[in-house]
Design a protein around this motif. Structure first.
Motif, PDB file in Angstrom:
ATOM      1  N   LEU A  10      17.284 -36.281  30.669  1.00 20.08           N
ATOM      2  CA  LEU A  10      16.411 -36.877  31.689  1.00 20.08           C
ATOM      3  C   LEU A  10      16.433 -38.405  31.616  1.00 20.08           C
ATOM      4  O   LEU A  10      15.522 -39.074  32.086  1.00 20.08           O
ATOM      5  N   GLY A  11      17.478 -38.942  31.056  1.00 20.34           N
ATOM      6  CA  GLY A  11      17.586 -40.393  30.916  1.00 20.34           C
ATOM      7  C   GLY A  11      17.758 -40.755  29.462  1.00 20.34           C
ATOM      8  O   GLY A  11      17.248 -40.070  28.575  1.00 20.34           O
ATOM      9  N   PRO A  12      18.479 -41.842  29.188  1.00 22.74           N
ATOM     10  CA  PRO A  12      18.764 -42.209  27.800  1.00 22.74           C
ATOM     11  C   PRO A  12      17.495 -42.576  27.031  1.00 22.74           C
ATOM     12  O   PRO A  12      16.610 -43.256  27.547  1.00 22.74           O
ATOM     13  N   VAL A  13      17.430 -42.102  25.792  1.00 21.78           N
ATOM     14  CA  VAL A  13      16.366 -42.483  24.869  1.00 21.78           C
ATOM     15  C   VAL A  13      16.993 -43.407  23.845  1.00 21.78           C
ATOM     16  O   VAL A  13      18.021 -43.069  23.254  1.00 21.78           O
ATOM     17  N   PRO A  14      16.431 -44.606  23.626  1.00 22.37           N
ATOM     18  CA  PRO A  14      17.075 -45.577  22.729  1.00 22.37           C
ATOM     19  C   PRO A  14      17.270 -45.017  21.327  1.00 22.37           C
ATOM     20  O   PRO A  14      16.367 -44.398  20.756  1.00 22.37           O
ATOM     21  N   SER A  15      18.462 -45.220  20.811  1.00 23.68           N
ATOM     22  CA  SER A  15      18.780 -44.757  19.464  1.00 23.68           C
ATOM     23  C   SER A  15      18.147 -45.672  18.430  1.00 23.68           C
ATOM     24  O   SER A  15      17.624 -46.743  18.740  1.00 23.68           O
ATOM     25  N   GLY A  75       3.802 -42.064  13.553  1.00 23.61           N
ATOM     26  CA  GLY A  75       4.128 -42.410  14.931  1.00 23.61           C
ATOM     27  C   GLY A  75       3.368 -41.589  15.932  1.00 23.61           C
ATOM     28  O   GLY A  75       3.052 -42.070  17.029  1.00 23.61           O
ATOM     29  N   VAL A  76       3.055 -40.336  15.586  1.00 21.18           N
ATOM     30  CA  VAL A  76       2.301 -39.457  16.476  1.00 21.18           C
ATOM     31  C   VAL A  76       1.130 -38.888  15.673  1.00 21.18           C
ATOM     32  O   VAL A  76       1.335 -38.310  14.592  1.00 21.18           O
ATOM     33  N   ASP A  77      -0.073 -39.068  16.197  1.00 24.72           N
ATOM     34  CA  ASP A  77      -1.273 -38.550  15.524  1.00 24.72           C
ATOM     35  C   ASP A  77      -1.637 -37.214  16.172  1.00 24.72           C
ATOM     36  O   ASP A  77      -2.334 -37.177  17.185  1.00 24.72           O
ATOM     37  N   PHE A  78      -1.133 -36.127  15.595  1.00 23.39           N
ATOM     38  CA  PHE A  78      -1.346 -34.811  16.206  1.00 23.39           C
ATOM     39  C   PHE A  78      -2.826 -34.420  16.207  1.00 23.39           C
ATOM     40  O   PHE A  78      -3.283 -33.736  17.115  1.00 23.39           O
ATOM     41  N   ARG A  79      -3.598 -34.878  15.210  1.00 25.07           N
ATOM     42  CA  ARG A  79      -5.023 -34.566  15.203  1.00 25.07           C
ATOM     43  C   ARG A  79      -5.708 -35.191  16.420  1.00 25.07           C
ATOM     44  O   ARG A  79      -6.475 -34.529  17.119  1.00 25.07           O
ATOM     45  N   SER A  80      -5.429 -36.453  16.675  1.00 22.37           N
ATOM     46  CA  SER A  80      -6.016 -37.115  17.840  1.00 22.37           C
ATOM     47  C   SER A  80      -5.513 -36.501  19.131  1.00 22.37           C
ATOM     48  O   SER A  80      -6.256 -36.362  20.108  1.00 22.37           O
ATOM     49  N   LEU A  81      -4.247 -36.101  19.127  1.00 24.72           N
ATOM     50  CA  LEU A  81      -3.667 -35.507  20.327  1.00 24.72           C
ATOM     51  C   LEU A  81      -4.346 -34.183  20.666  1.00 24.72           C
ATOM     52  O   LEU A  81      -4.682 -33.915  21.824  1.00 24.72           O
ATOM     53  N   LEU A  82      -4.589 -33.368  19.664  1.00 22.70           N
ATOM     54  CA  LEU A  82      -5.282 -32.090  19.887  1.00 22.70           C
ATOM     55  C   LEU A  82      -6.714 -32.323  20.364  1.00 22.70           C
ATOM     56  O   LEU A  82      -7.215 -31.603  21.233  1.00 22.70           O
ATOM     57  N   ARG A  83      -7.366 -33.346  19.770  1.00 24.97           N
ATOM     58  CA  ARG A  83      -8.735 -33.651  20.184  1.00 24.97           C
ATOM     59  C   ARG A  83      -8.783 -34.046  21.653  1.00 24.97           C
ATOM     60  O   ARG A  83      -9.638 -33.592  22.410  1.00 24.97           O
ATOM     61  N   GLN A 104       3.177 -45.406  19.759  1.00 26.84           N
ATOM     62  CA  GLN A 104       3.495 -44.893  21.095  1.00 26.84           C
ATOM     63  C   GLN A 104       3.273 -45.959  22.162  1.00 26.84           C
ATOM     64  O   GLN A 104       4.048 -46.075  23.114  1.00 26.84           O
ATOM     65  N   GLN A 105       2.200 -46.712  22.012  1.00 26.28           N
ATOM     66  CA  GLN A 105       1.950 -47.799  22.963  1.00 26.28           C
ATOM     67  C   GLN A 105       3.056 -48.851  22.875  1.00 26.28           C
ATOM     68  O   GLN A 105       3.470 -49.420  23.893  1.00 26.28           O
ATOM     69  N   LEU A 106       3.527 -49.106  21.664  1.00 27.22           N
ATOM     70  CA  LEU A 106       4.642 -50.042  21.497  1.00 27.22           C
ATOM     71  C   LEU A 106       5.882 -49.518  22.209  1.00 27.22           C
ATOM     72  O   LEU A 106       6.599 -50.284  22.881  1.00 27.22           O
ATOM     73  N   ALA A 107       6.140 -48.219  22.099  1.00 29.36           N
ATOM     74  CA  ALA A 107       7.277 -47.613  22.798  1.00 29.36           C
ATOM     75  C   ALA A 107       7.154 -47.820  24.299  1.00 29.36           C
ATOM     76  O   ALA A 107       8.142 -48.128  24.988  1.00 29.36           O
ATOM     77  N   LYS A 108       5.931 -47.668  24.818  1.00 31.55           N
ATOM     78  CA  LYS A 108       5.705 -47.856  26.259  1.00 31.55           C
ATOM     79  C   LYS A 108       5.895 -49.316  26.654  1.00 31.55           C
ATOM     80  O   LYS A 108       6.429 -49.621  27.738  1.00 31.55           O
ATOM     81  N   ALA A 132       8.481 -43.412  19.308  1.00 34.53           N
ATOM     82  CA  ALA A 132       7.524 -43.830  18.278  1.00 34.53           C
ATOM     83  C   ALA A 132       7.952 -43.341  16.909  1.00 34.53           C
ATOM     84  O   ALA A 132       7.883 -44.081  15.908  1.00 34.53           O
ATOM     85  N   ARG A 133       8.405 -42.096  16.830  1.00 32.80           N
ATOM     86  CA  ARG A 133       8.851 -41.559  15.541  1.00 32.80           C
ATOM     87  C   ARG A 133      10.066 -42.333  15.017  1.00 32.80           C
ATOM     88  O   ARG A 133      10.189 -42.587  13.819  1.00 32.80           O
ATOM     89  N   ARG A 134      10.953 -42.684  15.936  1.00 32.97           N
ATOM     90  CA  ARG A 134      12.137 -43.452  15.522  1.00 32.97           C
ATOM     91  C   ARG A 134      11.746 -44.858  15.053  1.00 32.97           C
ATOM     92  O   ARG A 134      12.313 -45.382  14.094  1.00 32.97           O
ATOM     93  N   LEU A 135      10.790 -45.472  15.756  1.00 33.01           N
ATOM     94  CA  LEU A 135      10.312 -46.789  15.349  1.00 33.01           C
ATOM     95  C   LEU A 135       9.731 -46.751  13.940  1.00 33.01           C
ATOM     96  O   LEU A 135       9.973 -47.643  13.118  1.00 33.01           O
TER      97      LEU A 135
END
Length: 753
Positions: A10-15, A75-83, A104-108, A132-135
């Protein structure tokens, strides 16, 4: 879907490699020789700073408000995401937060979101998670915070904590206070809604929310938070455009040159440098202190001169009944050129210029808001006198001050580089050429009218400004009093070709007409050219090319370009001829048209120079030399048809010289330059001094020796009628009135100074 996004369908994701090499768009910065930031070139107003140069209060406010578990996730806060998913989807709470981490905001921020129809939000969220995970795998937590605070948008073209701190609080990122940091971090939620300049109260409330968050997570005590929340929100807002700040004309000239230079310089990736995004550092020779004095001197004296000009003309148009002046101004305007480019006919454009609209006008009393037609605004601005000032160190060629005009917002034309009729400022070149051809300073020339014939058989008879003739002048006297008849004689004896050849060696590049009137400055020259020529006279005959770029580095400090002292130096004339000319030019200040520099401005240092006034006194000049600086000033209107009607008001000694005098008086009062007050030129060797040992003027008929009156003669004269004295006074008064009439009706083509 995650796998589809991950592999880039769906489009290149930066390596990781791309992310590691990622560099922010960073403004290039221009610095003065005394390390003052003069201005910046940018698309995004951003200055990168290291983590150590960011206030801890800003970092704490960011983490407390945007990502409290920043140090506990990858990079990803799954607890906050579930909340967020639970509260948003099941409990329908609109204010449950977005669940995006700082990473994630930095990625955006680094890779803006794309449109994927109805799936835009989930696809972009997943894409940001991957980035974010790559960063987090490449950078440390500290580096991510640094990247984020340097890239975060703060509204409009403003990016990063450093520029936001500068704009809203006139401070740096490392000095921002806790309550100020809370305002800036609070803006991240909505840069317009919480902009303190636009919505002060909403911004204050948002600041207090951030302070509460800092207290909640232990970055502030409740007492500290309450104390800070009670403080009023005080701004020191500073928004500067490219037209603002010191030396805007200089920075624009620099920009034009740097854009061309960047296009020829390749980076490691093979691409040329970009002035607006690559964070170059440009170190110039301009001195911020001198530039400040120059601009203040210009504003003070030009405001006073404009007032004099307006009173001189009152409600009359200086261009009289000549409609071409306004038509020419219209064709030069950007508004006209845009309409022309849009395909409008001449009639349609003129109709647009007759339609009233609200506009802000420049005035010396401040900006004026008026409703008028564009045609009326053209008439308003055509009445303004403008100026240029350039100061150069003679030994190095370093440009220390550059004033291209009175207001860069309104008048874009740079009068340091514009060409105008040079008038008598060209005479020193004529005199120097004469010295090279063997004429001596004590050669006397008769002050008499002569007619000259050009190559095309046109005849020309130069007149003096005061219409006085008779007697004989040495070079010093003729130059000091700017005697036109003698300048023409000197050029005739010297020859046009040798004079033009010398002008070229001194740095004059403009076209020089091969006519006798060149002696009086009929050529159109720039201030930059004339100052370069005079700098050669001050530098013992060695021409130094003006220098204003000392060094350019990339964003990492690697030197890309550096000026080497001594380059661009060429011997243009013999040192003894330069020394003699310097001494002759001192006469202009000591006994000639620039003597008010001593009486009015109390300047005691050695000064040499030359005033100049062009045809119909449309241009006023003064080029002054001191031991440390060569400074030139030009004054006139954009259109030569706009000018004073009288010589006394329009001559260079009344228009340009006061700016020079004000500038130099300010410099010697400045503690940094106080040792200039008594500075002197090098003493002339005895043999050269001897060549100058002669009177400036020899009268045609020497005064008779008057016998000493006896006591009886004196006693008799007490009772003798004063009839002869009254007749003499009446004759002198009539002569003055006659000269005044001659001045008002003088013919075109005369050069008066």
């Amino acid at each position: 879907m995650y796998l589809v996004i991950y592999v880039g369908l769906l489009g290149p994701v930066p390596s990781r490699a791309i992310l590691k090499a990622r560099q922010n768009h960073t403004a290039s910065e221009v610095y003065s020789s005394d390390n003052v930031l003069l201005g910046r070139y940018y698309i995004q107003d951003r200055t990168n700073v290291s983590f150590d140069n960011i206030s801890p209060a800003a970092v704490k406010a960011l983490i407390a408000t945007e990502d409290a578990r920043f140090y506990n996730h990858s990079g990803v806060d799954f607890r906050s995401l579930l909340r967020v998913l639970f509260k948003t989807m099941l409990l329908q709470e609109e204010k449950s937060g977005g669940g995006s981490t700082i990473s994630q905001q930095l990625a955006k921020n680094l890779y803006p979101r794309r449109q994927y129809l109805i799936l835009s939000t989930p696809i972009n969220k997943l894409r940001e998670m991957i980035i974010a995970r790559r960063l987090e795998g490449i950078y440390s937590k500290t580096e991510i915070l640094e990247l984020y605070l340097n890239t975060v948008p703060m509204g409009g073209d403003l990016f990063g904590i450093e520029r936001a701190a500068r704009r809203f609080f006139n401070t740096s990122a490392d000095s921002v206070k806790t309550e100020e940091a809370a305002v800036l971090i609070g803006m991240l939620k909505a840069t317009t809604s919480y902009n303190p300049r636009l919505n002060l109260e909403r911004s204050r409330q948002r600041r207090n929310v951030v302070l509460n968050q800092m207290a909640k997570y232990g970055y502030l005590s409740p007492t500290e938070a309450d104390s800070l929340k009670n403080l009023p929100l005080k701004l020191q807002y500073r928004y500067e455009t490219h037209n603002d700040g010191l030396a805007p004309y200089f920075r624009e000239q620099l920009r034009l040159e740097l854009v061309k230079w960047c296009a020829t310089q390749l980076k490691e990736d093979g691409k040329p440098y970009n002035l607006y995004t690559d964070g170059l550092k440009i170190y110039t020779t301009l001195h911020a202190g001198m530039q400040t004095h120059a601009e203040r001197s210009m504003r003070k004296r030009m405001a006073r001169l404009q007032s004099q000009f307006d009173a001189h003309w009152k409600n009359r148009a200086p261009w009289g009944n000549n409609p071409e002046v306004i038509r020419a101004a219209m064709r030069r305007s950007k508004h006209y050129q845009k309409l022309k480019a849009a395909g409008l006919t001449e009639a349609a454009i003129q109709e647009r210029f007759r339609q009233p609209k609200e506009m802000n006008l420049f005035s010396w009393r401040g900006s004026l808001k008026r409703t008028m037609t564009p045609n009326d605004s053209l008439r308003y601005y055509e009445r303004f006198l403008n100026t240029g000032l350039l100061a150069v160190e003679p030994g190095t060629g370093y440009v220390r001050a550059w004033v291209g005009g009175i207001d860069h917002h309104t008048f874009k034309y740079d009068h340091v580089r514009s060409r105008r009729q040079a008038g008598s400022t060209f005479k020193p070149i004529v005199y120097t050429a004469a010295l090279e051809r063997g004429l001596t300073p004590c050669t006397y020339f008769p002050n008499q009218l002569q007619t000259y014939t050009a190559n095309n058989n046109d005849t020309w008879t130069p007149h003096n400004a005061d219409n006085k003739y008779g007697g004989e002048y040495s070079m010093r006297g003729a130059l000091a009093h700017s005697v036109n008849t003698i300048s023409a004689q000197i050029l005739t004896e010297t020859g046009l070709e040798p004079t033009i050849a010398l002008a070229r060696r001194l740095g004059i590049q403009s076209a020089l007409p091969k006519v006798p009137s060149l002696a009086l400055g009929t050529a159109d020259l720039s201030l930059l050219e004339l100052v370069t020529a005079y700098t050669t006279l001050a530098n013992k005959g060695y021409r130094v090319k003006p220098v204003y770029i000392a060094k350019i580095t990339d964003r990492n400090g690697s030197v890309l370009r550096q000026h080497r002292p001594g380059t661009g130096v060429a011997k243009a004339l013999a040192p003894e001829h330069a020394a003699i000319m310097l001494e002759l030019l001192k006469g202009v200040v000591e006994e000639g048209s620039a003597n008010r520099l001593r009486s009015e401005f109390n300047l005691t240092l050695d000064i040499a120079g030359k005033t100049g006034t062009s045809q119909d006194h449309a241009d006023g000049w003064f080029i002054g030399i001191t031991p440390q600086l060569v400074t030139g000033v030009w004054v006139g209107a954009e259109n030569p048809a706009v000018r004073f009607r009288t010589l006394s008001l329009g001559q260079g000694s009344n228009t340009a010289l006061p700016i020079w005098g004000e500038f130099m008086a300010r410099l010697v009062r400045d503690r940094e330059f106080s040792d200039w007050r008594q500075s002197q030129f090098p003493q002339l060797p005895p043999d050269l001094q001897q060549q100058l040992d002669c009177p400036s003027f020899l009268a045609e008929h020497p005064e008779p020796v008057i016998k000493q009156a006896s006591f009886l003669d004196k006693l008799f004269n007490v009772f003798k009628p004063k009839k002869k004295e009254r007749k003499a006074q009446e004759k002198e008064w009539k002569r003055d009135k006659h000269n005044e009439k001659r001045e008002k009706g003088k013919s075109r083509g005369r050069f008066w100074d």
